[in-house]
Design an enzyme around this catalytic site. Structure first.
Site, PDB file in Angstrom:
ATOM      1  N   SER A 131       0.814  -1.215   0.000  1.00 33.35           N
ATOM      2  CA  SER A 131       0.000   0.000   0.000  1.00 33.35           C
ATOM      3  C   SER A 131       0.850   1.268   0.000  1.00 33.35           C
ATOM      4  O   SER A 131       1.945   1.299   0.554  1.00 33.35           O
ATOM      5  CB  SER A 131      -0.921   0.005   1.213  1.00 33.35           C
ATOM      6  OG  SER A 131      -0.184  -0.057   2.399  1.00 33.35           O
ATOM      7  N   GLN A 152       1.634   4.659   1.548  1.00 30.30           N
ATOM      8  CA  GLN A 152       1.465   4.949   2.968  1.00 30.30           C
ATOM      9  C   GLN A 152       2.383   6.073   3.425  1.00 30.30           C
ATOM     10  O   GLN A 152       3.279   6.510   2.697  1.00 30.30           O
ATOM     11  CB  GLN A 152       1.769   3.695   3.786  1.00 30.30           C
ATOM     12  CG  GLN A 152       3.133   3.095   3.484  1.00 30.30           C
ATOM     13  CD  GLN A 152       3.328   1.741   4.153  1.00 30.30           C
ATOM     14  OE1 GLN A 152       4.141   1.612   5.046  1.00 30.30           O
ATOM     15  NE2 GLN A 152       2.578   0.748   3.720  1.00 30.30           N
ATOM     16  N   HIS A 194       4.005   7.520   7.522  1.00 28.13           N
ATOM     17  CA  HIS A 194       4.041   7.234   8.957  1.00 28.13           C
ATOM     18  C   HIS A 194       4.122   8.547   9.722  1.00 28.13           C
ATOM     19  O   HIS A 194       4.873   9.447   9.340  1.00 28.13           O
ATOM     20  CB  HIS A 194       5.230   6.344   9.287  1.00 28.13           C
ATOM     21  CG  HIS A 194       5.276   5.104   8.447  1.00 28.13           C
ATOM     22  ND1 HIS A 194       4.360   4.102   8.575  1.00 28.13           N
ATOM     23  CD2 HIS A 194       6.089   4.736   7.434  1.00 28.13           C
ATOM     24  CE1 HIS A 194       4.623   3.156   7.684  1.00 28.13           C
ATOM     25  NE2 HIS A 194       5.670   3.524   6.979  1.00 28.13           N
ATOM     26  N   LYS A 201       7.695   5.964  13.066  1.00 26.96           N
ATOM     27  CA  LYS A 201       8.156   4.776  12.348  1.00 26.96           C
ATOM     28  C   LYS A 201       9.001   5.170  11.142  1.00 26.96           C
ATOM     29  O   LYS A 201       8.623   4.917  10.001  1.00 26.96           O
ATOM     30  CB  LYS A 201       6.953   3.935  11.908  1.00 26.96           C
ATOM     31  CG  LYS A 201       7.326   2.517  11.501  1.00 26.96           C
ATOM     32  CD  LYS A 201       6.175   1.859  10.769  1.00 26.96           C
ATOM     33  CE  LYS A 201       6.527   0.444  10.378  1.00 26.96           C
ATOM     34  NZ  LYS A 201       5.692  -0.057   9.296  1.00 26.96           N
ATOM     35  N   GLU A 220      11.713   4.690   8.387  1.00 22.15           N
ATOM     36  CA  GLU A 220      12.136   3.443   7.746  1.00 22.15           C
ATOM     37  C   GLU A 220      13.238   3.737   6.734  1.00 22.15           C
ATOM     38  O   GLU A 220      13.258   4.796   6.124  1.00 22.15           O
ATOM     39  CB  GLU A 220      10.983   2.824   6.939  1.00 22.15           C
ATOM     40  CG  GLU A 220       9.799   2.425   7.749  1.00 22.15           C
ATOM     41  CD  GLU A 220       8.597   2.041   6.880  1.00 22.15           C
ATOM     42  OE1 GLU A 220       7.876   1.150   7.309  1.00 22.15           O
ATOM     43  OE2 GLU A 220       8.377   2.643   5.811  1.00 22.15           O
ATOM     44  N   HIS A 229       4.962   7.001   0.469  1.00 21.68           N
ATOM     45  CA  HIS A 229       5.826   6.026  -0.189  1.00 21.68           C
ATOM     46  C   HIS A 229       5.112   4.699  -0.396  1.00 21.68           C
ATOM     47  O   HIS A 229       4.089   4.424   0.233  1.00 21.68           O
ATOM     48  CB  HIS A 229       7.099   5.793   0.641  1.00 21.68           C
ATOM     49  CG  HIS A 229       6.827   5.232   2.009  1.00 21.68           C
ATOM     50  ND1 HIS A 229       6.497   6.020   3.084  1.00 21.68           N
ATOM     51  CD2 HIS A 229       6.821   3.953   2.488  1.00 21.68           C
ATOM     52  CE1 HIS A 229       6.324   5.265   4.154  1.00 21.68           C
ATOM     53  NE2 HIS A 229       6.506   4.007   3.817  1.00 21.68           N
ATOM     54  N   ARG A 238      -2.649   4.898   5.378  1.00 23.24           N
ATOM     55  CA  ARG A 238      -2.617   4.407   3.994  1.00 23.24           C
ATOM     56  C   ARG A 238      -3.282   5.375   3.013  1.00 23.24           C
ATOM     57  O   ARG A 238      -4.166   6.135   3.376  1.00 23.24           O
ATOM     58  CB  ARG A 238      -3.273   3.031   3.924  1.00 23.24           C
ATOM     59  CG  ARG A 238      -2.459   1.993   4.670  1.00 23.24           C
ATOM     60  CD  ARG A 238      -3.046   0.593   4.621  1.00 23.24           C
ATOM     61  NE  ARG A 238      -2.147  -0.313   5.340  1.00 23.24           N
ATOM     62  CZ  ARG A 238      -2.133  -0.448   6.662  1.00 23.24           C
ATOM     63  NH1 ARG A 238      -2.970   0.245   7.407  1.00 23.24           N
ATOM     64  NH2 ARG A 238      -1.267  -1.260   7.243  1.00 23.24           N
ATOM     65  N   LYS A 265      -7.240  -2.226   2.921  1.00 27.75           N
ATOM     66  CA  LYS A 265      -7.416  -1.823   4.321  1.00 27.75           C
ATOM     67  C   LYS A 265      -7.998  -0.419   4.420  1.00 27.75           C
ATOM     68  O   LYS A 265      -8.143   0.287   3.416  1.00 27.75           O
ATOM     69  CB  LYS A 265      -6.065  -1.879   5.030  1.00 27.75           C
ATOM     70  CG  LYS A 265      -5.517  -3.289   5.177  1.00 27.75           C
ATOM     71  CD  LYS A 265      -4.224  -3.272   5.968  1.00 27.75           C
ATOM     72  CE  LYS A 265      -3.575  -4.652   5.997  1.00 27.75           C
ATOM     73  NZ  LYS A 265      -2.183  -4.587   6.429  1.00 27.75           N
TER      74      LYS A 265
HETATM   75 ZN   LIG Z   1       6.286   2.459   5.295  1.00 26.63          ZN
END
Ligand SMILES: [Zn+2]
Length: 440
Positions: free
Chosen positions: A126, A128, A130, A153, A155, A293, A312, A318
């Site tokens: 998906s 998304q 954060h 979060k 990444e 991203h 998302r 979802k």
């Molecule tokens: Zn991510």
């Protein structure tokens, strides 16, 4: 995957004094068989798992999506030595939090601050973003069913094979180009918002506001409207392709690929807003707070702060929280090349490349031992770390291990803070390893 524990078959009586000295040990890591993963031995995850333990049976038609190297409760690594009383890494850290290193232990309340992963992506994940720490805490308090914890979060993804993804908003000129070339996309954004964006060029603040308006207009379209436009677009691009026309002005190949995976999904239009990234092996992207991203295809190393907070924006079945998403995003247009995260050579070690993002939670090191080097020391750091072998063979020796450990493709080692490892390299072509730690 099959749980294998007890590489060392003879169980010795172990007293606590001995236990405290064992601070380096091999791990058997959790595999996640999410449906989007590469299948069977096409998956780098599956290859690493069977490399690390040839007894594991890889099922030819099963997806092997993620390898989790860490202490997350949904995939806590197993300690691969039955002379150690604790079964999992999480249990071990709870008993011996000093293994984290004093600074990490204090800064992250006795928890390993990162989750280290390998991903093998076959179909897109998906789109998304954060939240930052502040927003994560607010969302968690208001909607705990959608936002399960109060942490950020960040990444980092480092390509192992050619890796495709989406990251950040495109330069405005590119978005305007698509608004012109793709009438179905223009219809969702609307004339007003599109005109605002066009006239904002040169004024950063206005551009950011206009971009937010354009994206929000598209994301809040009624489903029937965007599904009709999407079907129209897919039909047109398919016909143009069949007639031998170049469909690149509509990003035709990517559109058809994503539409085949997620028919009728608003995320298919996101390709006109977001940079399409192709990372060559060793190239990375860092996904800080509020950066939109998606991962589309390929294998990568991933490291992230321990959190599950994801907002998302499409390519998903979802829940999509459109309001939160449109409010939070980083509406700063930038080129795809500027989204490649720059790694640096470790000044202390020519074999080490550092991927050191602007967050305290984690740093990733790529260690490349050349064929000419047969004895190599993995230097100690003031942080617990996790070491993964991608290529090559060695015997690892450490004063803090029970016994020598055979390291080969797929081997994973937990290393407590301030412990070094001596590698006696036995492969002819050198070694490649990745290591995650927290350099506060
Ligand atoms: Zn991510």
């Amino acid at each position: 995957m099959e749980e294998v524990r007890g590489d060392v078959s003879d169980v010795l009586p172990v007293d606590v004094a001995v236990m405290e000295e064992v601070r380096v040990f091999p791990l058997t890591c959790a595999v996640q068989n999410y449906a989007w993963g590469k299948i069977g031995l096409d998956s780098e995850v599956a290859k690493l798992v069977v490399g690390g333990d040839p007894l594991v049976v890889i099922e030819v038609d099963k997806p092997y999506a993620e390898l989790w190297m860490g202490a997350h409760p949904k995939g806590d690594a197993q300690i691969k030595d039955n002379r150690i009383a604790q079964t999992t890494l999480g249990q071990w850290i709870a008993h011996y939090p000093a293994c984290l290193g004093a600074k990490v232990k204090d800064a992250f309340q006795g928890q390993l601050p990162f989750l280290f992963k390998v991903l093998s992506v076959n179909t897109a994940l998906s789109i998304q973003a954060h939240p930052n720490k502040e927003l994560a805490a607010t969302l968690n308090a208001k909607f705990p069913e959608h936002y399960p914890d109060n942490n950020h979060k960040p990444e980092m993804a480092i390509a192992l094979t050619r890796f495709q993804g989406l990251c950040g908003f495109r330069p405005v000129e590119e978005i305007l180009g698509f608004l012109q070339a793709v009438p179905e996309f223009h219809a969702l954004v609307g004339r007003d918002a599109a005109e605002d964006l066009r006239s904002s060029i040169g004024d950063e603040v206005r551009t950011s506001q206009a971009l937010k308006k354009c994206f929000s207009k598209m994301m809040s379209c009624e489903k029937k409207v965007f599904v009709d436009e999407l079907n129209e677009l897919v039909k047109r691009v398919t016909q143009e392709g069949a007639a031998g026309k170049d469909t690149s002005s509509s990003n035709g190949d990517l559109l058809l690929r994503l539409h085949s995976q997620y028919p009728g999904d608003i995320g298919c239009f996101s390709i006109y807003f977001l940079n399409y990234m192709v990372l060559e092996p060793g190239q990375a992207m860092f996904l800080g707070a509020n950066e939109p991203h998606a991962y589309i295809y390929g294998d990568c190393i991933e490291c992230m702060a321990c959190s599950d907070n994801t907002v998302r924006a499409g390519l998903t079945r979802k829940y999509i929280d459109v309001n939160t998403l449109c409010e939070m995003l980083n509406y700063k247009p930038a080129s795809a090349s500027s989204k490649i995260f720059l790694c640096v050579q470790d000044p202390a070690d020519p074999c080490v490349t550092l991927y050191d993002p602007p967050v305290p939670d984690f740093t990733v090191m790529k260690i490349q031992v050349p064929a000419s080097v047969k004895e190599y020391t993995v230097a100690s750091v003031d942080s617990a770390s996790i070491l993964l072998v991608i290529e090559g063979d060695a015997t690892a020796t450490s004063a803090a291990a029970f016994s020598d450990v055979t390291m080969r493709r797929g081997s994973v080692l937990f290393v407590s803070a301030n412990e070094s490892i001596s590698l006696h390299v036995t492969s002819q072509s050198g070694m490649t390893l990745f290591r995650a730690c927290s350099l506060l």
